[in-house]
Every structure is written in C-alpha cells, then in structure tokens.
Design an enzyme around this catalytic site. Structure first.
Site, short mmCIF file in Angstrom:
data_model
loop_
_atom_site.label_atom_id
_atom_site.label_comp_id
_atom_site.label_asym_id
_atom_site.label_seq_id
_atom_site.Cartn_x
_atom_site.Cartn_y
_atom_site.Cartn_z
N THR A 138 49.99 36.82 40.08
CA THR A 138 48.76 37.58 39.83
C THR A 138 48.77 38.17 38.42
OG1 THR A 138 49.73 39.49 40.95
CG2 THR A 138 48.25 38.11 42.24
N LEU A 192 55.02 42.99 38.84
CA LEU A 192 55.15 43.09 40.30
C LEU A 192 55.00 41.73 40.96
CD1 LEU A 192 53.05 46.33 40.95
CD2 LEU A 192 55.52 46.10 40.66
N ARG A 230 57.29 46.37 34.15
CA ARG A 230 57.75 45.61 35.30
C ARG A 230 56.60 44.75 35.84
NH1 ARG A 230 59.15 48.38 40.64
NH2 ARG A 230 60.59 47.00 41.75
N LYS A 268 53.16 48.67 33.40
CA LYS A 268 52.35 49.21 32.30
C LYS A 268 50.88 48.75 32.34
CE LYS A 268 55.19 48.43 28.65
NZ LYS A 268 55.82 48.69 27.32
N GLY A 269 50.53 47.90 33.28
CA GLY A 269 49.11 47.53 33.37
C GLY A 269 48.77 46.33 32.51
N GLN A 296 46.02 37.50 35.49
CA GLN A 296 45.35 38.53 34.69
C GLN A 296 45.33 38.15 33.22
OE1 GLN A 296 43.64 41.63 35.34
NE2 GLN A 296 43.47 40.27 37.09
N ILE A 346 39.28 44.07 42.36
CA ILE A 346 38.13 43.37 41.78
C ILE A 346 38.52 41.96 41.37
CG2 ILE A 346 36.95 45.47 41.08
CD1 ILE A 346 38.06 45.04 38.24
N GLY A 347 39.54 41.45 42.05
CA GLY A 347 40.02 40.11 41.73
C GLY A 347 41.37 40.16 41.06
N GLU A 360 43.96 44.32 30.70
CA GLU A 360 43.14 44.18 29.49
C GLU A 360 43.89 43.58 28.31
OE1 GLU A 360 42.17 48.25 30.32
OE2 GLU A 360 40.05 47.86 29.96
#
Ligand SMILES: Cc1cc2nc3c(=O)[nH]c(=O)nc-3n(C[C@H](O)[C@H](O)[C@H](O)COP(=O)(O)OP(=O)(O)OC[C@H]3O[C@@H](n4cnc5c(N)ncnc54)[C@H](O)[C@@H]3O)c2cc1C
Ligand code: SF4
Lengths: 329, 731
Positions: free
Chosen positions: B627, B623, B621, B693-694, B631, B457-458, B697
């Site tokens: 990008t 990646l 980590r 870990k994402g 985010q 989604i971008g 948000e």
C-alpha cells in the site's frame, strides 16, 4: 435532459419518413455524440429514431471501392480485411480515435456527423455561440481557443471538425450515400460539409431527415502507401491538435499520385488540393514535403491560442509524408 | 510468526471493492429516497435580480425547490483545524463566483431533479468580476498565514554569492477530481440526523452540521466507510452537504445528492494557481548562500485556504540566509482548497527548478549540488532531525536510475529523433500530525475489534491499521477487524496532510497496549495465571497469547484469561498526541524523497514522453510495502499529471471554468504513464512509537520539477510554466 420519445425504426423508409416529417425528431445511432449533447442540454429533440437495427451495417467490396454501411461501427471498419490491406490509413485513423468502448458503439454515419467539441458550444450556460444559437456571437474567439480550427473559419465560428476517420475518407474522394423522402442520392464527401460562413449552425448539405445509408470509399491504387499521423496532448483518448492523412504513389523517387487531407485544423475535414498539386510529379524529398505543407496551410487564420498550430500542422504533414516515403524503401 | 508489519499484504477490503460490494456514499439507498440537483450561478459576481422556480416546481416528480428566498438562515460552520468553514449557502442574493449554488431542487428521481433544475430561471445583475491576480481592485493579504520566514541576512548572502539565478514560475489551477463523485445522503429522524458523505473527516461533518442546524452532536451520525478518493476535496464540509441536509429536512424524506463532474470543479475546492519567484545565490563550489522566495495565489471571497507556496524554500536546504514571502489575493472564484500536497506541490516546482538552473549556471551536477547543501539539521530550529535519509534517497535513487550515465550538456543524449533528458528533484515534506483516538476490544474468543472514526480514501488505512493492531496485540491479521468511517467511533482527524497514518497508528498502538495492560490487570492477583503480577514491560504478545519476555512457556491465551474471569469483552482507548520537537530535542521530520526522471522529446512535433521514473522515499517505517508503494505510484501519476496535463481554465471575461469535464480537462491515460520504480530507504522515525512519517503526498511532489529539469536537459529549453505542452516544446 428534456424528456423524449424513443422509436426503434423497423425499416429505412419508416425512419426517413418519421424524421423528415418533424424538425423535433433526430436520428440516434451509437449515441456517443447525440446523447452526450442531450444530457448537456445542447440538443433537445422531442423524439429519437434509433437506426442501429436497420440493415445498414457491414462492409462490402466491389473491387475498386468498398461500401461501408452507415451503422458499421468504428471497430468493425478498422477490422475489415480490405481496409487493413488496401486502406491502412483509414484503420490508423479509426484506431487513434476515441477509446475502444466508444469505437464499439460509434458508427461511421454518426462519426461523419459528430458535432463540434468546442467547449462553448457544449455548455448552454454560455450565451454566445452562433452554432448553438444563431446570431448570439462566438465565445471561443474571445475565450480559450486551442482545440479550434485555423482553416475554413469565419468571424462567426472557428469550431473544428474533429473526426479522424473523415480525414482519410475525404482524401480518398469518398461518397456519402443518403436516402431522403424524395429518394436516394450520392454526395461526394468533399462537397458534403459546409464551411461556417455566417451560418455555422448549418454544418452539411443534408436535408433534415435524410438518412446516411452508406459511405463508398475508393481503394488506393496498387503500390500506394498511406499513413495517418495524429498529434495530441496525451498519448491516447484525445482529439487531434493536428493530424494528417496522406497516400502517395512514388515511382523512381518521383511522386506520381498524391492524396492529402488534414485534421485538427479545419472547420471541415480538410482536403488539401494545394498540397497535392505541389507533390504531384515532384521528387519525394523533404523540400517537396515542406513546400506541400506550406501550400496546405496557406490562408490559415489564427488566434493567440491556435497560433502554434500552423507550424505544428506543417510539421505533422511533413512527418507523415516522410514516413510514407521512408516506408517505401 | 512472520512479521506482520512491512509485509505487502493485500488490502483487507480488496475483495469487497473488486466485487462491487463496498458501499460508497453514492451507492446508499433508502426506501422513499428523493434526489437532489443543484442550480449554479452563471455569472461570477453580482446579485440575483429575480429567480423563477415555477416551471421547476411544476415539473413532474418535483418535491421542492429551495432558493435564498425560501431557505432558513443558517450559521456559518465552526472554526476547524484546517481554518474556517465555508460560508453557508443560499443565504442572500449575492453571487461571489461562477458556479455558486443558487438553488437546490428535490424530485423523486435524479433525472427529474436534474431536468427541473434546468428549468429554474435566474436573472442576474452583474458587476465586473475580479478574476486576475494582477487586478488592482483586488484585496491582497501579505503574510496571510504568518509563516513568512526571515533567517540570516539575505542581502549579505547574495553579496557573498558568486552565482545568482532567479526565475518566475507559474502553476495553473488544478482540480482534485477523485473518481468518485462527491455524494451526500441525509436522513432526519426528528432532531437526529444520519448523513452518508464522501468526506475525509466524518467528525468535522458532524461538528459542522450540529452548529449549522443547531442540534446536538450526539444526535448526528456521519458515515463514510468507503470514499471514492478525495485528494483533499473531502477535507472540508462544503456547502452542497448543507444543502442536502437542508433539503432532507424540508421534504421529510431521505435525500441524495451526487455532484456532477462539472460541479466537482466549482464545489469542492481546487489547487489554486500560483506565481512564484525564486532567487538563489551560491558560491562557485556550490554552497547555497541565500534564498529569496515569494509566491502569490488566489482565494475566494469570504473564504479561506492554506497555500504558502514559497515556504518550502525555508527548510529544504542548509542555507543560512533565507527569506520567504507569501501573498493571497481575493478573487471571484470557487474556493480553492487542499489538493494532494497543498502549497508543496506548487512551491517545489519553482524551488527545484531554480536549483536545477543554479546547477546549470555553476556547471555542476544537480545531484552534487543538492548533496552539498543537504540540511544536516533542521534549518529553522537548528535541532537535529528525528530522522532524515535524504542523502540515502539521493544515493540509492541515483544508483537505481543510472544517473551517472547522464552527460551534462543539454541536448547531448539522443536516440533516433528522440532527445533524451535526465532530470531530478528533491522533496522535504513537512511533518504533520494532530491528536487522534482509537478503541480496541478483545472478545472472549481472543479476536479483536479496533476502530476509529477515520477514513480510508483509497490509501489503505483499513489494511495497515489491521496490521498494526495485529502486531500490537500479537494476533494474526485474520483475528483482527479494524473499522472506520463512522462518527460514532472514537474521534479521528482528517485523512490529510500525510498525517493520518501516524496519528491513527499511534492511537491504535496505544489502545492495543492499554488493552494488553488491562489483560494483565485481570490476572494481577490471579494465582492460576503464570502472568500474575506482571507489568507491560515484562511481557510480549504472540499468537493470541501473552507471555513473559523470552519465555514463551510462561504465558497464556487471551481467550483463557477472559474465560476464567468471566469477562465477555475488554476494551481500551488510545489517544495519540503529536510529538513536539521541543520535548524531543529533535526536529520532527516528515518524509523525504528524491525523484529521477527520464524524458524523451520529439523536438519537431513537440512531443514529450516520460520514459522512466525512480522515486527513492524516506517515509520512516513502512507498515505495508504494497500500500505504501501504491501511495507513491499514485502520487507519481498525480505529479506527472500536474507536470504535463492538468490545467483548469477559467474564462477571463466570465469567470466560468471552460473545461469542467473529463473530455476537456486532461489527466493522463495509462499510455502516458511509464514504469514507476519506488524504493524505500531510511529507518523508523523515533519521534513516535510506530515510527511512520506519512507517504500520502511525498510521492507527488518533485515530479513536475524533475520533468521540467529533464526537459531542459533534453532540449536546453527551460519551462517555467505548467503544464508543459506541445506548443512549448516545438524547437
Ligand atoms: C469521449 C469521446 C472521445 C472521442 N474521441 C474521438 C476521436 O478521437 N476521434 C474521432 O474521430 N471521434 C471521436 N469521438 C467522436 C465519436 O467518434 C463520435 O461521437 C461517433 O463517431 C458518433 O457516432 P454515433 O454512432 O455514436 O453517432 P450518434 O451520436 O448516434 O449520432 C451523431 C449524429 O449523427 C446523426 N446520425 C447518426 N447516424 C445517422 C445516419 N445514419 N444518418 C443520418 N444521421 C445520422 C445523429 O442524429 C446525430 O446528430 C469521441 C467521442 C467521445 C464521446
Ligand atoms: S467556435 Fe463555433 S461552436 Fe464554438 S462558440 Fe464559436 S460559434 Fe460556437
């Protein structure tokens, strides 16, 4: 959007004849107000007469004034050398308005005739709007009023006149030149707009079909300093919460000439003769500026959502005048 | 070979996007495509007394008008990972919120459809709508998600505290507003169906449509290769998708629906407003003794949403006595839904403002207070964190920002007429992951194709998954194609909860590892192979070859192996399963962050400018530095937007959203956004093989509090209501 017919006018006479003959026909200039409102279903003309190809574009100077053709774009006017040199607050007001893309389309004639930004006016799903549907009431008065007027309002409508450039234009005693079926006439901008009263759907003194051909703007006297300040919720691309356009001539600390108008607060571009009276022949001090601001906002009528604007408008004007006075040194 | 992972390589889909060749759902065209427009309710509660479609039906180009009187009965969609599906649209005459879909019009052009929609006349019988959290008639659910927390003895904790602060914080409705208007194109071929949709979760659309239209999932294909943003708006399958599919079946032609911007405000969820109370008690030396938090937010009639706004208080700090309470109130509003950092985005504003208030009351540096209350272990389970670099976030963020230059007294820093404020906030983002699958194929020429029905989604999913697959297979990124956004591909969960990169990344990694294992299987008994008999652990992959660990000469190229064995293509599947704290003996951690903000306030005109932001993030980590940074930068803009601009205004009388356009609903322009500095700290998280870990948000959360705290530092004025606007700052 209601389907409509599109006519590109070949000369002013034809355009005036076409529109004057039919209440269901409107002018189209840059379209940034007109087409928006048609898409939203607020305006539903059967025919549009495009005036952008008429020979009404460009700025000419007479020495004591400039004559701005009605289809001159906001960007073109802002880039005019005389404006840059002699009317800097017009340039400021223009460049603080809308966005570059819009300013490249939007014309000066259209800017003066831009319609209310009131959220309730712009959504036909709202029943109560005296401006859109006379006699239906006013949803803004009981709803969210923030981008609304506090001067010149009535119980029938509190919609703001949101133009920026009209603020310095009205301060300068500009004259709107129009052409109607009965010939041309000139209307001082200070008499051009009508306060809402109990007929908020009638916003100005134009007769249906009268075409704005030019706006004549007197130059500031030599030695005058001017400034336009716009206060808003984000840095750019937003209408004013409050704004002020002023020009002063200050000699030996004394104000010898003053022109003041306010934006973001009036149902029309708000010329403040009251402030000018306080300023004229008074010392260029903070106290004077404050007194002028108090005078300018006297008679403001607010709602909970607009109450803060009285104080903000005063501070905006004081800051504007201080900036001018400071720039003198 | 240079490291593939971590490197800030350009997006693999960048060229497509900037040249306009990426096919977004609203770019999709078919021969004979018809266009739909919606008719929405103009009252918030009541019934449709009469609906007159004759003028619309007679309008030029109109193919059909479907209302509750003509629509077939449709089942409600299934229970999903994210809760129940929204109710099916136009099933009866009841109106539950302003903007509810009451009819869909199909015509041969979008303009004609929209014009005809404006001709549908609806008469309503209205009842007084429930629009206020305080309305005594409204149904209130306590503890709606069963997540209320009781830890220790809160009363005793406060009794032992020297200083107690308490505040009520409110956040307004915010609307997700991805740039891409949500669009659906539906085409039936007999009983099978193809749908192009702005979804963050193609499989959910497939499963839902199968249930609603009673056709097998195998006959439905949902495509979403490109989505113009989502911020959560594409997590659920909203009613307009059902209406489009229904319309396509009615007219026997492909039908496209593109929501208008005003419709985006009532059709695809929003971050609900909240009222929160946070009470904190501490000893004089800044030890948190007790936290008491409660929050309330609204939900729609007959629908659901997940917003435990007080929950963030449970795990953010090492505190033994904690109570959190959430309530949900049913109102006549469009259904709220996840918006980037649901619940956390609201709750963190309250909690981190309260922590700042506590620091001020204690006369302690807010950074020091947070350091003293760092949660050494997961406060809920007592388990050690799988990883937690929050202290490094504090330290490195503060250093980069120059926090030490802050003079504690509010109003003590200024430059000309501008008051300067430094503020900060911390973020402990919850971990989230669900099962995911991917398939990797090796072609005879040694190039690879990897896919999963995920969405990008971008966020950069295409790119980072290409990198991961390239690393796992020992291929150059140019030799790997990763594809997504097609429900015919292996199952993927939603792009949401900051969980997709972990779930999908681990699935891709597993699939690739399996694939290498399958290659080894091919040569197990191959006398000609230097890899004969080797196991996965014996080998490593590099430059299109498999070789023995540490002995590059002892190996061979994928292409040679496949050719020798006459294999055209080798495929393997990977399925990732979320790590479980119980199994690991560690609390699976999400991302952490520390946000530092400098604001400038002109106290005369009430102007607020964010001058600088430093975000220090522990995302495990990283990646792809580029990008991942994007985010955080995008999240920061969203956070500034939440702090200073966004405010969906609902008319108290009518329930109509009064500012449902980009003219009236403010989001920041470029000039409102300062330099945004992002630093990543921390280590790969050991809970999963790929160690991420994402970071979707954590970038947004904390900005609102950091800005409000900075405003307090600049002016001495505490703002507890978002957004922070001029009228609150005229001193
Ligand atoms: C997103 C947005 C932001 C904006 N922000 C600002 C801002 O910050 N400050 C600001 O000042 N303005 C702002 N505007 C308003 C904008 O400046 C006006 O819409 C524009 O100036 C109108 O000019 P136009 O040529 O597009 O007029 P049109 O839309 O073509 O016409 C406007 C009206 O004038 C009539 N008309 C046009 N020309 C003539 C003529 N020669 N004689 C008689 N009637 C005529 C038309 O019939 C119509 O009723 C904004 C507009 C938008 C859409
Ligand atoms: S303020 Fe004027 S334009 Fe707005 S709703 Fe009231 S009458 Fe209509």
């Amino acid at each position: 959007m209601r389907p409509f017919e599109y006519v590109r006018a070949v000369d002013a006479g034809q355009a005036v004849a076409l529109v004057s003959a039919d209440p269901d026909t409107s002018y189209l200039a840059g379209g940034t107000t007109q087409l928006d409102l048609m898409k939203d279903g607020v305006l539903r003309p059967a025919r549009l007469v495009d005036v952008t190809r008429l020979p009404l574009s460009g700025v000419t100077s007479t020495g004591s004034a400039i004559r701005v053709g009605a289809t001159t774009t906001m960007e073109e006017l802002a880039a005019d050398p005389v404006v840059i040199e002699r009317l800097p607050f017009i340039r400021e007001a223009l460049l603080l308005g809308a966005s570059t893309q819009l300013r490249n389309l939007a014309t000066i004639g259209g800017n003066l005739l831009q319609r209310a930004r009131c959220r309730y006016f712009r959504d036909p799903a709202v029943e109560a709007c005296n401006k859109r549907d006379p006699g239906s009431g006013c949803a803004a008065i009981t709803g969210f009023a923030r981008m609304h007027a506090i001067l010149g309002t009535s119980d029938h409508c509190i919609a703001l006149h949101a133009s920026d450039v009209a603020v310095p234009l009205v301060a300068l005693d500009s004259v709107v030149h129009v052409q109607g079926v009965d010939g041309p006439r000139g209307i001082p901008l200070t008499e051009f707009y009508r306060p809402p009263g109990d007929t908020p759907h009638i916003e100005n003194v134009l007769r249906h079909g009268e075409l704005i051909t030019a706006v004549e703007v007197p130059l500031l006297p030599e030695g005058a300093r001017s400034h336009y300040l716009k206060v808003r919720d984000r840095v750019s691309y937003e209408f004013a919460l409050t704004s002020a356009g002023a020009a002063l001539v200050i000699q030996d600390g004394l104000i010898t000439s003053a022109r003041v108008a306010l934006g973001g607060v009036g149902t029309l571009p708000w010329r403040s003769w009251e402030a000018e009276r306080v300023l004229r022949d008074a010392p260029a001090t903070r106290e004077t500026f404050r007194a002028a601001a108090d005078a300018a906002l006297e008679g403001a009528r607010t709602l909970p959502g607009t109450a803060f604007k009285v104080d903000l408008a005063k501070r905006t004007l004081v800051r504007t005048l201080e900036t001018i006075a400071g720039a003198r040194a | 070979m240079t490291a593939i992972i971590g490197a800030g390589i350009d997006r693999v889909d960048a060229a497509l996007k900037v040249t306009g060749s990426a096919n977004y759902p609203n770019d999709v065209a078919y021969p004979g495509l018809a266009h739909a427009a919606l008719v929405r309710a103009t009252v918030a509660a009541g019934r449709i007394r009469a609906i007159d479609t004759s003028a619309a039906e007679a309008a030029p180009g109109v193919l059909t008008v479907i209302t509750h009187l003509t629509a077939p009965r449709l089942d409600r969609g299934p229970m999903t990972l994210l809760g129940p599906s929204p109710p099916a649209p136009i099933q009866d005459d009841r109106i539950l919120h302003h903007g509810q879909h009451v009819a869909i019009v199909v015509a041969d052009s979008p303009e004609r459809a929209r014009h005809a929609a404006s001709l549908v006349r609806v008469e309503y019988e209205t009842v007084k709508a429930l629009l206020d959290l305080d309305d005594p008639r409204a149904e209130v659910t306590a503890n709606p998600w069963n997540l209320d927390t009781d830890r220790g003895d809160v009363a005793a904790g406060f009794a032992a505290a020297d200083v107690v602060v308490e505040g009520t914080y409110t956040t307004p409705d915010n609307t997700n507003n991805p740039l891409g208007l949500m669009s659906t194109v539906a085409i039936w071929h007999g009983d099978s169906l193809t749908v192009h949709d702005s979804t963050q979760w193609p499989h959910n659309v497939r499963t839902s449509l199968a249930k609603i239209f009673k056709v097998p999932e195998s006959g439905i294909r949902v495509l979403a290769p490109y989505v113009g943003g989502g911020f959560g708006a594409g997590l659920r399958m909203w009613p307009h998708v059902i209406l489009t599919v229904l319309a396509a079946r009615e007219v026997g032609r492909p039908v496209k629906l593109v929501l208008t911007r005003p419709e985006m405000f009532t059709s695809v969820g929003h971050r609900p407003h909240s009222v929160m109370r946070f009470k904190l008690g501490a000893t004089r030396d800044g030890r948190l003794m007790a936290i008491d938090a409660d929050g309330v937010s609204p939900v729609a009639m007959e629908d659901d949403d997940y917003e435990p706004v007080s929950l963030c208080a449970a795990t953010a700090y090492g505190c033994s006595h904690v109570r959190t309470r959430d309530r949900q109130v049913r109102l006549n509003i469009p259904c709220p839904g996840s918006m980037r950092a649901p619940a956390e985005g609201q709750g963190n504003f309250g909690l981190e403002s309260a922590v700042d208030e506590l620091a001020h009351a204690l006369g302690m540096d807010p950074l020091e207070l947070r350091l003293r209350n760092f949660a050494q272990a997961d406060p809920e389970s007592g388990l050690p964190w799988s990883s937690n670099a929050l202290r490094e976030c504090y330290r490195l963020g503060a250093e980069r920002f120059g926090w030490s230059r802050r003079t504690p007294q509010p109003g003590s820093m200024r430059e000309g007429r501008w008051l300067i404020g430094y503020g900060m906030a911390a973020v402990s983002y919850p971990a989230y992951q669900v099962p995911c699958q991917a398939r990797a194929s090796l072609h005879r020429d040694g190039s690879a194709f990897v896919r999963s029905a995920a969405t990008d989604i971008g966020t950069g999913t295409y790119t980072v998954m290409t990198q991961l697959a390239a690393e796992s297979l020992g291929l150059d990124v140019s030799r790997v194609r990763f594809d997504l956004g097609d429900s015919d591909m292996p199952y993927s969960p939603q792009a949401g909860g900051s969980g997709l990169t972990g779930a999908l990344g681990n699935a891709v990694h597993l699939a690739c590892r399996r694939l290498v294992g399958d290659v080894l299987d091919l040569v197990r008994d191959d006398a000609n192979s230097p890899l004969r008999g080797m196991k996965l652990d014996d080998v490593t992959v590099d430059q299109g070859r498999v070789h023995r660990v540490g002995i590059p000469e002892q190996g061979e190229a994928y292409s040679d192996i496949l050719a020798r064995h006459g294999v055209e293509e080798l495929s393997a599947d990977g399925r990732s399963i979320p790590p479980r704290s119980e199994d690991l003996g560690m609390a699976v951690a999400g991302a952490f962050g520390a946000k530092f903000v400098e604001v400038r306030v002109d106290p005369d005109l009430g102007l607020l400018r964010v001058a600088r932001v430093v975000s220090a993030i522990d995302g495990g980590r990283v990646l792809n530095e580029k990008t991942a940074t994007s985010q955080i930068v995008g999240g920061t803009v969203g956070g500034i937007s939440q702090a200073m601009f966004e405010d969906t205004a609902t008319d108290r009388e009518t329930g109509r959203i009064a500012n449902a356009t980009f003219g009236d609903y403010l989001i920041p322009v470029n000039a409102d956004i300062p330099d945004i500095d992002v630093i990543f700290v921390g280590e790969p998280d050991p809970a999963t093989p790929i160690g991420t870990k994402g970071v979707g948000e954590v970038g947004l959360v904390g900005l609102a509090a950091a800005i409000a705290n900075a405003v307090h530092h600049a002016t001495g004025r505490r703002i507890r209501t978002l957004p922070i606007t001029i009228d609150q700052l005229m001193l």
